[in-house]
Design a protein around this motif. Sequence first.
Motif, mmCIF file in Angstrom:
data_model
loop_
_atom_site.group_PDB
_atom_site.id
_atom_site.type_symbol
_atom_site.label_atom_id
_atom_site.label_comp_id
_atom_site.label_asym_id
_atom_site.label_seq_id
_atom_site.Cartn_x
_atom_site.Cartn_y
_atom_site.Cartn_z
ATOM 1 N N THR A 73 62.351 40.883 53.214
ATOM 2 C CA THR A 73 62.523 42.176 53.895
ATOM 3 C C THR A 73 62.003 42.073 55.326
ATOM 4 O OG1 THR A 73 60.407 42.971 53.030
ATOM 5 C CG2 THR A 73 62.389 43.507 51.759
ATOM 6 N N VAL A 74 60.673 42.009 55.466
ATOM 7 C CA VAL A 74 60.041 41.845 56.778
ATOM 8 C C VAL A 74 58.835 40.912 56.568
ATOM 9 C CG1 VAL A 74 60.725 44.161 57.531
ATOM 10 C CG2 VAL A 74 58.493 43.857 56.445
ATOM 11 N N TYR A 75 58.209 40.454 57.654
ATOM 12 C CA TYR A 75 56.998 39.630 57.497
ATOM 13 C C TYR A 75 55.858 40.518 57.008
ATOM 14 C CZ TYR A 75 58.716 35.257 59.477
ATOM 15 O OH TYR A 75 59.392 34.080 59.655
ATOM 16 N N GLY A 76 55.054 39.999 56.075
ATOM 17 C CA GLY A 76 53.918 40.746 55.555
ATOM 18 C C GLY A 76 52.608 40.102 55.997
ATOM 19 N N LEU A 77 51.555 40.920 56.113
ATOM 20 C CA LEU A 77 50.237 40.389 56.435
ATOM 21 C C LEU A 77 49.452 40.315 55.130
ATOM 22 C CD1 LEU A 77 48.270 39.406 58.532
ATOM 23 C CD2 LEU A 77 47.578 41.753 58.954
ATOM 24 N N ALA A 78 49.346 39.088 54.598
ATOM 25 C CA ALA A 78 48.844 38.918 53.234
ATOM 26 C C ALA A 78 47.352 38.617 53.166
ATOM 27 C CB ALA A 78 49.623 37.792 52.556
ATOM 28 N N ALA A 79 46.734 39.115 52.094
ATOM 29 C CA ALA A 79 45.345 38.777 51.778
ATOM 30 C C ALA A 79 45.145 38.936 50.273
ATOM 31 C CB ALA A 79 44.380 39.674 52.542
ATOM 32 N N ASP A 80 44.121 38.267 49.752
ATOM 33 C CA ASP A 80 43.784 38.316 48.329
ATOM 34 C C ASP A 80 43.556 39.771 47.890
ATOM 35 O OD1 ASP A 80 42.609 38.176 45.839
ATOM 36 O OD2 ASP A 80 41.201 36.577 46.374
ATOM 37 N N ALA A 81 44.412 40.258 46.985
ATOM 38 C CA ALA A 81 44.348 41.671 46.580
ATOM 39 C C ALA A 81 43.132 41.980 45.713
ATOM 40 C CB ALA A 81 45.628 42.057 45.849
ATOM 41 N N THR A 82 42.402 40.930 45.289
ATOM 42 C CA THR A 82 41.207 41.179 44.469
ATOM 43 C C THR A 82 39.922 41.075 45.303
ATOM 44 O OG1 THR A 82 40.946 38.840 43.886
ATOM 45 C CG2 THR A 82 42.334 40.174 42.429
ATOM 46 N N ASN A 83 40.072 40.761 46.581
ATOM 47 C CA ASN A 83 38.900 40.520 47.434
ATOM 48 C C ASN A 83 38.776 41.644 48.470
ATOM 49 O OD1 ASN A 83 37.237 39.653 49.536
ATOM 50 N ND2 ASN A 83 37.827 37.499 49.300
ATOM 51 N N GLU A 84 37.807 42.532 48.262
ATOM 52 C CA GLU A 84 37.709 43.726 49.122
ATOM 53 C C GLU A 84 37.474 43.368 50.585
ATOM 54 O OE1 GLU A 84 35.248 46.838 47.546
ATOM 55 O OE2 GLU A 84 36.104 46.611 45.543
ATOM 56 N N LEU A 85 36.692 42.308 50.825
ATOM 57 C CA LEU A 85 36.418 41.936 52.219
ATOM 58 C C LEU A 85 37.693 41.431 52.903
ATOM 59 C CD1 LEU A 85 32.939 40.165 52.042
ATOM 60 C CD2 LEU A 85 33.498 42.376 53.094
ATOM 61 N N ALA A 86 38.488 40.669 52.141
ATOM 62 C CA ALA A 86 39.754 40.156 52.690
ATOM 63 C C ALA A 86 40.699 41.322 52.999
ATOM 64 C CB ALA A 86 40.402 39.197 51.693
ATOM 65 N N LEU A 87 40.717 42.316 52.097
ATOM 66 C CA LEU A 87 41.587 43.482 52.294
ATOM 67 C C LEU A 87 41.175 44.269 53.542
ATOM 68 C CD1 LEU A 87 41.787 44.660 48.575
ATOM 69 C CD2 LEU A 87 43.657 43.681 49.917
ATOM 70 N N GLU A 88 39.866 44.364 53.757
ATOM 71 C CA GLU A 88 39.384 45.101 54.939
ATOM 72 C C GLU A 88 39.922 44.454 56.214
ATOM 73 O OE1 GLU A 88 35.869 46.997 54.910
ATOM 74 O OE2 GLU A 88 36.231 47.536 52.813
ATOM 75 N N LYS A 89 40.070 43.118 56.183
ATOM 76 C CA LYS A 89 40.571 42.416 57.375
ATOM 77 C C LYS A 89 42.005 42.836 57.699
ATOM 78 C CE LYS A 89 37.515 38.548 56.793
ATOM 79 N NZ LYS A 89 37.346 37.261 56.135
ATOM 80 N N ILE A 90 42.797 43.149 56.662
ATOM 81 C CA ILE A 90 44.173 43.623 56.897
ATOM 82 C C ILE A 90 44.117 44.936 57.677
ATOM 83 C CG2 ILE A 90 46.232 44.605 55.824
ATOM 84 C CD1 ILE A 90 46.011 42.723 53.545
ATOM 85 N N PHE A 91 43.269 45.867 57.205
ATOM 86 C CA PHE A 91 43.194 47.180 57.851
ATOM 87 C C PHE A 91 42.728 47.039 59.304
ATOM 88 C CE2 PHE A 91 43.000 48.292 53.338
ATOM 89 C CZ PHE A 91 43.914 49.335 53.288
ATOM 90 N N THR A 92 41.763 46.133 59.530
ATOM 91 C CA THR A 92 41.246 45.942 60.889
ATOM 92 C C THR A 92 42.326 45.339 61.789
ATOM 93 O OG1 THR A 92 39.115 45.538 59.888
ATOM 94 C CG2 THR A 92 39.331 44.904 62.192
#
Length: 315
Positions: free
Chosen positions: A20-39
């Motif tokens: 579809t489009v490029y995604g910005l991926a991170a480990d969905a079980t790792n809260e710190l990794a997920l925070e990096k997506i939002f930042t």
Amino acid sequence: MVRALTLLEAGQCVALPTETVYGLAADATNELALEKIFTAKGRPKNHPLIVHLASAKQLEQWACDIPNAAYKLAKAFWPGPLTLLLKKAPDVNNVVTGGLTTIGLRVPSHPLFLNVLEQFGKGLAAPSANRYKQLSPTSAEQVINGLNGRIDAVLEGGICEHGLESTIIDLVSETPRVLRAGPITTKQLEQVLGFPVATPESHIEVVPGNVKAHYQPNTPVKMMTEKEILALVDCEEVPNMHVIMHSQALSQTLTCSLKLAQLTLLPNNAKEYGKALYGTLYRIDKLGTQLIVVQLPPTKEEWRAVNDRLSRAAC
Ligand code: TXA
Ligand code: MG
């Protein structure tokens, strides 16, 4: 690919190609990794993320009370551009769902993303790889344009096959309904399910993140009929603008009033038009025009996703 995996395992964000489009991926079980997506995206924390899986076999790890309809749709359309909205499993962290009790899940079909998912073994959260509210990228170059210096890597996977984000179907509400039009049409969903699926005619804001003003280039966008465009170029002070159209006849008429560099003719075919749309908007955005005028596309079912994104770009 190896580097992408190493970075993901170390809790970093990596932009990956999907169909579809490029995604910005991170480990969905790792809260710190997920925070990096939002930042990296500058995205508000209460906006839920879609979790990408290697196969439908992983559904039960992420969702509970899964209706039969979900398995039917997964069988028919996965891997592919369909996101299923389900009740989230109790142990799924709240960061990925933005505190909601539901979760969006999909198995993407791009071979590189699938390969990463298979080797990673866990779910990967991945919103589109763009700054908040901006256009979703359909090439690695567009990702770099928007997120350079804010993410760790981009995996080059060519131009995305569909160019528009996945269809989202809500299977938690009493009657299934499409929350975001996309490459899989309502008719295709109904054919598999054997019962009607609601498709709100106009945009509805169900959750944070599904806002009306979205998918926007920096240059203002206006939607116009062929007649309105001709009237605009006929007036004395024609604005410094670029016209995107799907009608060859209109394109020929406009060559009398506008320079070729101000005109983009897209294919008069919903799938091809959708594939080219974001790339075209990215390109025109860099030209420094004051206005992007888009000829209103046809309103037939297969054009729904294109019309939805354009109406949001034109907000
Ligand atoms: O094609 C796609 O779906 C792409 C690729 C990368 O997979 N992803 C994508 O993600 O477009 P994103 O985050 O840019 O858009 C996801 C949309 C948002 O509008 C969000 O609000 C909605 O999905 N969404 C996610 N989880 C939801 C939930 N639990 N309830 C309602 N809407 C949800
Ligand atoms: Mg997005």
